[in-house]
Design a protein around this motif. Structure first.
Motif, PDB file in Angstrom:
ATOM      1  N   HIS A  72       0.831  -1.208   0.000  1.00 15.46           N
ATOM      2  CA  HIS A  72       0.000   0.000   0.000  1.00 15.46           C
ATOM      3  C   HIS A  72       0.865   1.258   0.000  1.00 15.46           C
ATOM      4  N   ASN A  73       0.228   2.372  -0.358  1.00 12.78           N
ATOM      5  CA  ASN A  73       0.907   3.668  -0.335  1.00 12.78           C
ATOM      6  C   ASN A  73      -0.125   4.772  -0.144  1.00 12.78           C
ATOM      7  N   VAL A  74       0.305   6.020  -0.311  1.00  5.75           N
ATOM      8  CA  VAL A  74      -0.568   7.182  -0.234  1.00  5.75           C
ATOM      9  C   VAL A  74      -0.321   8.024  -1.478  1.00  5.75           C
ATOM     10  N   GLU A  75      -1.387   8.290  -2.222  1.00  7.68           N
ATOM     11  CA  GLU A  75      -1.324   9.172  -3.396  1.00  7.68           C
ATOM     12  C   GLU A  75      -2.456  10.183  -3.274  1.00  7.68           C
ATOM     13  N   PHE A  76      -2.178  11.448  -3.576  1.00  8.66           N
ATOM     14  CA  PHE A  76      -3.195  12.494  -3.498  1.00  8.66           C
ATOM     15  C   PHE A  76      -3.855  12.663  -4.856  1.00  8.66           C
ATOM     16  N   PHE A  77      -5.190  12.591  -4.847  1.00  9.32           N
ATOM     17  CA  PHE A  77      -5.972  12.700  -6.085  1.00  9.32           C
ATOM     18  C   PHE A  77      -6.567  14.086  -6.275  1.00  9.32           C
ATOM     19  N   ALA A  78      -6.816  14.788  -5.185  1.00  9.81           N
ATOM     20  CA  ALA A  78      -7.428  16.120  -5.276  1.00  9.81           C
ATOM     21  C   ALA A  78      -7.145  16.897  -4.001  1.00  9.81           C
ATOM     22  N   GLY A  79      -7.219  18.214  -4.138  1.00  8.68           N
ATOM     23  CA  GLY A  79      -7.005  19.093  -2.994  1.00  8.68           C
ATOM     24  C   GLY A  79      -7.446  20.494  -3.339  1.00  8.68           C
ATOM     25  N   PRO A  80      -7.215  21.436  -2.429  1.00 14.53           N
ATOM     26  CA  PRO A  80      -7.648  22.817  -2.667  1.00 14.53           C
ATOM     27  C   PRO A  80      -6.915  23.483  -3.827  1.00 14.53           C
ATOM     28  N   ASP A  81      -5.705  23.060  -4.104  1.00 15.51           N
ATOM     29  CA  ASP A  81      -4.929  23.598  -5.224  1.00 15.51           C
ATOM     30  C   ASP A  81      -4.414  22.413  -6.036  1.00 15.51           C
ATOM     31  N   GLY A 103      -8.611  23.470   3.180  1.00 16.12           N
ATOM     32  CA  GLY A 103      -9.469  22.749   2.258  1.00 16.12           C
ATOM     33  C   GLY A 103      -9.471  21.253   2.502  1.00 16.12           C
ATOM     34  N   ILE A 104     -10.102  20.553   1.561  1.00 17.11           N
ATOM     35  CA  ILE A 104     -10.226  19.098   1.633  1.00 17.11           C
ATOM     36  C   ILE A 104      -9.222  18.471   0.679  1.00 17.11           C
ATOM     37  N   TYR A 105      -8.567  17.411   1.144  1.00 14.32           N
ATOM     38  CA  TYR A 105      -7.653  16.622   0.318  1.00 14.32           C
ATOM     39  C   TYR A 105      -8.214  15.206   0.221  1.00 14.32           C
ATOM     40  N   LEU A 106      -8.240  14.678  -0.980  1.00 14.75           N
ATOM     41  CA  LEU A 106      -8.639  13.289  -1.215  1.00 14.75           C
ATOM     42  C   LEU A 106      -7.387  12.496  -1.536  1.00 14.75           C
ATOM     43  N   ILE A 118      -9.588   4.790   0.204  1.00  9.74           N
ATOM     44  CA  ILE A 118      -9.397   6.234   0.097  1.00  9.74           C
ATOM     45  C   ILE A 118      -9.650   6.880   1.457  1.00  9.74           C
ATOM     46  N   GLY A 119      -9.239   8.139   1.580  1.00  5.47           N
ATOM     47  CA  GLY A 119      -9.467   8.888   2.801  1.00  5.47           C
ATOM     48  C   GLY A 119      -9.495  10.379   2.509  1.00  5.47           C
ATOM     49  N   LEU A 120      -9.917  11.143   3.507  1.00  2.00           N
ATOM     50  CA  LEU A 120      -9.986  12.594   3.379  1.00  2.00           C
ATOM     51  C   LEU A 120      -9.194  13.257   4.488  1.00  2.00           C
ATOM     52  N   VAL A 121      -8.589  14.398   4.158  1.00  5.34           N
ATOM     53  CA  VAL A 121      -7.981  15.277   5.141  1.00  5.34           C
ATOM     54  C   VAL A 121      -8.692  16.619   5.008  1.00  5.34           C
ATOM     55  N   VAL A 122      -9.231  17.116   6.114  1.00  2.00           N
ATOM     56  CA  VAL A 122      -9.892  18.418   6.127  1.00  2.00           C
ATOM     57  C   VAL A 122      -9.003  19.358   6.948  1.00  2.00           C
ATOM     58  N   VAL A 123      -8.469  20.369   6.273  1.00  4.68           N
ATOM     59  CA  VAL A 123      -7.552  21.312   6.928  1.00  4.68           C
ATOM     60  C   VAL A 123      -8.314  22.585   7.288  1.00  4.68           C
ATOM     61  N   GLY A 124      -8.296  22.915   8.571  1.00  7.16           N
ATOM     62  CA  GLY A 124      -8.906  24.153   9.043  1.00  7.16           C
ATOM     63  C   GLY A 124     -10.418  24.175   8.960  1.00  7.16           C
ATOM     64  N   ASP A 125     -11.066  23.014   8.968  1.00  4.22           N
ATOM     65  CA  ASP A 125     -12.529  22.922   8.873  1.00  4.22           C
ATOM     66  C   ASP A 125     -13.057  23.703   7.675  1.00  4.22           C
ATOM     67  N   ASP A 126     -12.300  23.699   6.592  1.00  2.00           N
ATOM     68  CA  ASP A 126     -12.629  24.467   5.394  1.00  2.00           C
ATOM     69  C   ASP A 126     -13.068  23.499   4.292  1.00  2.00           C
ATOM     70  N   LYS A 134     -16.055  16.216  -5.012  1.00  3.61           N
ATOM     71  CA  LYS A 134     -17.190  15.389  -5.448  1.00  3.61           C
ATOM     72  C   LYS A 134     -17.075  15.002  -6.919  1.00  3.61           C
ATOM     73  N   ASN A 135     -16.455  15.848  -7.730  1.00  2.00           N
ATOM     74  CA  ASN A 135     -16.397  15.622  -9.177  1.00  2.00           C
ATOM     75  C   ASN A 135     -15.189  14.831  -9.650  1.00  2.00           C
ATOM     76  N   ILE A 136     -14.366  14.339  -8.748  1.00  2.00           N
ATOM     77  CA  ILE A 136     -13.201  13.521  -9.137  1.00  2.00           C
ATOM     78  C   ILE A 136     -13.691  12.208  -9.729  1.00  2.00           C
ATOM     79  N   GLN A 137     -13.070  11.798 -10.804  1.00  2.00           N
ATOM     80  CA  GLN A 137     -13.431  10.540 -11.460  1.00  2.00           C
ATOM     81  C   GLN A 137     -12.881   9.358 -10.662  1.00  2.00           C
TER      82      GLN A 137
END
Length: 161
Positions: A72-81, A103-106, A118-126, A134-137
């Protein structure tokens, strides 16, 4: 003759006020997340899940994903930027990221994201980039896991307000 302390004088004087101020100040320092950056550890579990599905952190906090050595590993699929997502990890290695944008990181496991790892990181309750997340494929299974995680993130926001 031994003199007994005069507690009424001590309590009625400025001593109590000063000690209370000092105590409250020390509590503020000890428990203030803005003073000291936090560090969260997320274990990569054998059942192809992460030990914390939705991590809530503040700007400057660090998350460390702990490998279990099972592919297993960790790869970021989406984030605020989307132009500056955190770098992902190699397979079977621990990985740390300091989060400096609100923001939210997927994220997910590269070989197993389609099965819902998968998992989410929410930074600063933003949640400003919620629609982008939601729109990530994703596969149908991963999309259903994402919907559950997003509901969990939004539901817990209600109690933080």
């Amino acid at each position: 003759m031994k003199e007994t302390p005069n507690f009424s004088k001590w309590i009625s004087g400025n001593y109590l006020t000063e000690y209370l101020k000092l105590f409250l100040f020390l509590l503020l320092i000890v428990f203030s997340k803005s003073t000291f950056a936090g560090n969260i550890q997320i274990e990569i579990k054998g059942d192809e899940t992460y030990s914390i599905e939705v991590a809530r952190i503040d700007i400057g906090d660090t998350i460390t994903w702990l490998s279990n050595g099972e592919g297993h590993n960790v790869e970021f699929f989406a984030g605020p930027d989307m132009t500056s997502l955190p770098i992902g990890s190699e397979i079977d290695t621990d990985h740390s990221v300091i989060f400096n944008k609100l923001g939210i990181y997927l994220y997910g496991c590269t070989p197993h994201a389609n099965t819902g790892m998968i998992g989410l990181v929410v930074v600063g309750d933003d949640l400003h980039n919620l629609e982008g997340i939601k729109n990530i494929q994703l596969s149908v299974l991963a999309k259903s896991v994402l919907e559950r995680l997003l509901k969990k993130a939004q539901f817990s926001m209600i109690f933080l307000l």
